[in-house]
Write a protein that holds these residues in place. Sequence first.
Motif, PDB file in Angstrom:
ATOM      1  N   TYR A  17       0.830  -1.206   0.000  1.00  0.00           N
ATOM      2  CA  TYR A  17       0.000   0.000   0.000  1.00  0.00           C
ATOM      3  C   TYR A  17       0.862   1.252   0.000  1.00  0.00           C
ATOM      4  O   TYR A  17       0.611   2.198  -0.736  1.00  0.00           O
ATOM      5  CB  TYR A  17      -0.936   0.020   1.208  1.00  0.00           C
ATOM      6  N   ASN A  20       2.274   2.030  -3.296  1.00  0.00           N
ATOM      7  CA  ASN A  20       1.252   2.590  -4.175  1.00  0.00           C
ATOM      8  C   ASN A  20       0.928   4.040  -3.845  1.00  0.00           C
ATOM      9  O   ASN A  20       0.368   4.761  -4.667  1.00  0.00           O
ATOM     10  CB  ASN A  20      -0.026   1.748  -4.096  1.00  0.00           C
ATOM     11  N   THR A  21       1.250   4.483  -2.618  1.00  0.00           N
ATOM     12  CA  THR A  21       0.962   5.876  -2.246  1.00  0.00           C
ATOM     13  C   THR A  21       2.169   6.792  -2.477  1.00  0.00           C
ATOM     14  O   THR A  21       2.169   7.932  -2.050  1.00  0.00           O
ATOM     15  CB  THR A  21       0.554   5.973  -0.756  1.00  0.00           C
ATOM     16  N   TRP A  23       3.140   8.234  -5.232  1.00  0.00           N
ATOM     17  CA  TRP A  23       2.710   9.396  -6.009  1.00  0.00           C
ATOM     18  C   TRP A  23       1.952  10.390  -5.143  1.00  0.00           C
ATOM     19  O   TRP A  23       2.100  11.610  -5.291  1.00  0.00           O
ATOM     20  CB  TRP A  23       1.827   8.948  -7.174  1.00  0.00           C
ATOM     21  N   GLN A 147     -12.596   4.879  -8.077  1.00  0.00           N
ATOM     22  CA  GLN A 147     -12.521   4.276  -6.752  1.00  0.00           C
ATOM     23  C   GLN A 147     -13.399   3.030  -6.668  1.00  0.00           C
ATOM     24  O   GLN A 147     -13.018   2.035  -6.053  1.00  0.00           O
ATOM     25  CB  GLN A 147     -12.942   5.281  -5.682  1.00  0.00           C
ATOM     26  N   ARG A 151      -9.247   1.452  -8.898  1.00  0.00           N
ATOM     27  CA  ARG A 151      -8.233   1.872  -9.874  1.00  0.00           C
ATOM     28  C   ARG A 151      -7.878   3.344  -9.676  1.00  0.00           C
ATOM     29  O   ARG A 151      -7.693   4.096 -10.625  1.00  0.00           O
ATOM     30  CB  ARG A 151      -8.745   1.624 -11.291  1.00  0.00           C
ATOM     31  N   SER A 152      -7.775   3.736  -8.421  1.00  0.00           N
ATOM     32  CA  SER A 152      -7.511   5.139  -8.098  1.00  0.00           C
ATOM     33  C   SER A 152      -6.127   5.598  -8.528  1.00  0.00           C
ATOM     34  O   SER A 152      -5.857   6.800  -8.584  1.00  0.00           O
ATOM     35  CB  SER A 152      -7.692   5.381  -6.596  1.00  0.00           C
ATOM     36  N   LYS A 153      -5.233   4.639  -8.820  1.00  0.00           N
ATOM     37  CA  LYS A 153      -3.870   5.041  -9.191  1.00  0.00           C
ATOM     38  C   LYS A 153      -3.869   5.903 -10.455  1.00  0.00           C
ATOM     39  O   LYS A 153      -3.008   6.776 -10.618  1.00  0.00           O
ATOM     40  CB  LYS A 153      -2.987   3.803  -9.392  1.00  0.00           C
ATOM     41  N   VAL A 156      -4.696   9.425  -9.284  1.00  0.00           N
ATOM     42  CA  VAL A 156      -3.571  10.007  -8.543  1.00  0.00           C
ATOM     43  C   VAL A 156      -2.498  10.495  -9.507  1.00  0.00           C
ATOM     44  O   VAL A 156      -1.926  11.584  -9.326  1.00  0.00           O
ATOM     45  CB  VAL A 156      -2.990   8.985  -7.547  1.00  0.00           C
ATOM     46  N   LYS A 157      -2.218   9.728 -10.555  1.00  0.00           N
ATOM     47  CA  LYS A 157      -1.212  10.142 -11.534  1.00  0.00           C
ATOM     48  C   LYS A 157      -1.652  11.391 -12.287  1.00  0.00           C
ATOM     49  O   LYS A 157      -0.850  12.297 -12.527  1.00  0.00           O
ATOM     50  CB  LYS A 157      -0.933   8.995 -12.503  1.00  0.00           C
TER      51      LYS A 157
END
Length: 444
Positions: A17, A20-21, A23, A147, A151-153, A156-157
């Motif tokens: 996790y 993944n955070t 970014w 969300q 697939r929130s990544k 975030v990008k």
Amino acid sequence: MRIPSIPGFDPEAFQKYFKNTGWLMFGKILSLIVGIFIAKFLGPHDFGDLSFATAFVAIIAAVGTLGLDSFVIREILDKPDKRDEILGTSFWMRLGVSLVLVPLSVLIYIFFRSVAEQQGTELTLAITFCASALFFKAFNIIDSYFQSQVRSKFVVKVQNVCLILSSLIKISFVLLKLPLVYFAFALVIDGLMLAVGLVIIYHGENLHIRNWVFNPSRGRALLSKSWPLILSAVMVTLYMHIDILMLKYFAGSTEAGIYSSAAKISESWYFIPVAIVTSVFPAIIHARKTDPLRYQKRLQNLYDLLVIISVPVAIIVSLGADTFIHLIYGDRFEGAGIMLSVHIWSAIFVFLGSASGQYLLAEGFTMISFYRTAIGAIVNILLNIWLIPLHGGLGASIATLIAYLIATFSILIFSKTRSQGIMILKSLFLINIFSVLTGNLKKK
């Protein structure tokens, strides 16, 4: 670098996790650096006005979300075939409310300015720009879709690409020595860029916003469920921003700017408890269903961890506050050191409140969550009325600290949540940690 594991939780999941955070952390750090750069350029007075404008609009904008974000995620998961109807209805509702809130924000400030006998159009224009950015907030409904798909990544990008572009724009404004209103206008550019980015990644999934439809009955159904969250959002925003507004009113723009410079440093790591709580709470929820004793143990471990992280930082920053302020801002924000030395202790209760807030949601105690936030907001306002005229920004820092403390432990008032309040008290006074250490010493 490996992050220390938490007793009772899967260390691999926790490490994954936090990777993944990365970014998200990058974005927070870049935003802090650019914010400091702008504050140093504008100086206490203009930075105070900019902080006032953003805080003023944020309180009114809390209504604009309509509390829909969480419900949109749940509705899409429950009825994936109604995706376009859910997203379309939510989008047009939020956009319609924004059309009302933008002029309303400006009119409320004009009234406030006349009552306070403050003249000048620059701040009115800044508030107009800040409010205009609300139009683009409606597109954040796309974030809720991603969300729901875990697939929130992607979002975030996009957010960080927009942040980099926004940072370059704001730095160019500083180099060109442009006035305050340009930095307020930059918020409109931020909103536009993020909206465009969200639409692009949504279309990249072979989905199209032109397929969104508005259904009045769906809108009424969503509002009937989300109205308590609207109240909660307003209370939370009041809780977070009312100090800036009251400082501007009672002590002037310069004092508000000095306080904002200290609060910006103090609040710069508030995303950490959110990251930790989000990463471990699925395991806590699983234990709630399968093993009540482990559920309570994991909650206690989480509270202990948050205290272990927040207390040492509060001590270090509090002792070196003047040095930190001087290194970061130079000599332009005289008096911010003492404000930071008090304000930083609020982080302990922000951390614990973040964890206990998730517990309240997991147990379905949404009204208790609202009451707790309302208590904090009311205490903060009353203390600010008393302390700001006496001590300025220091008074606001004291009010914030006391309000967060009282809000966090207000769950002791309610019989259903009293046991959690006792657990938090045990963590705050390091009772469990001392017990473990004592036990280990006895074994030796």
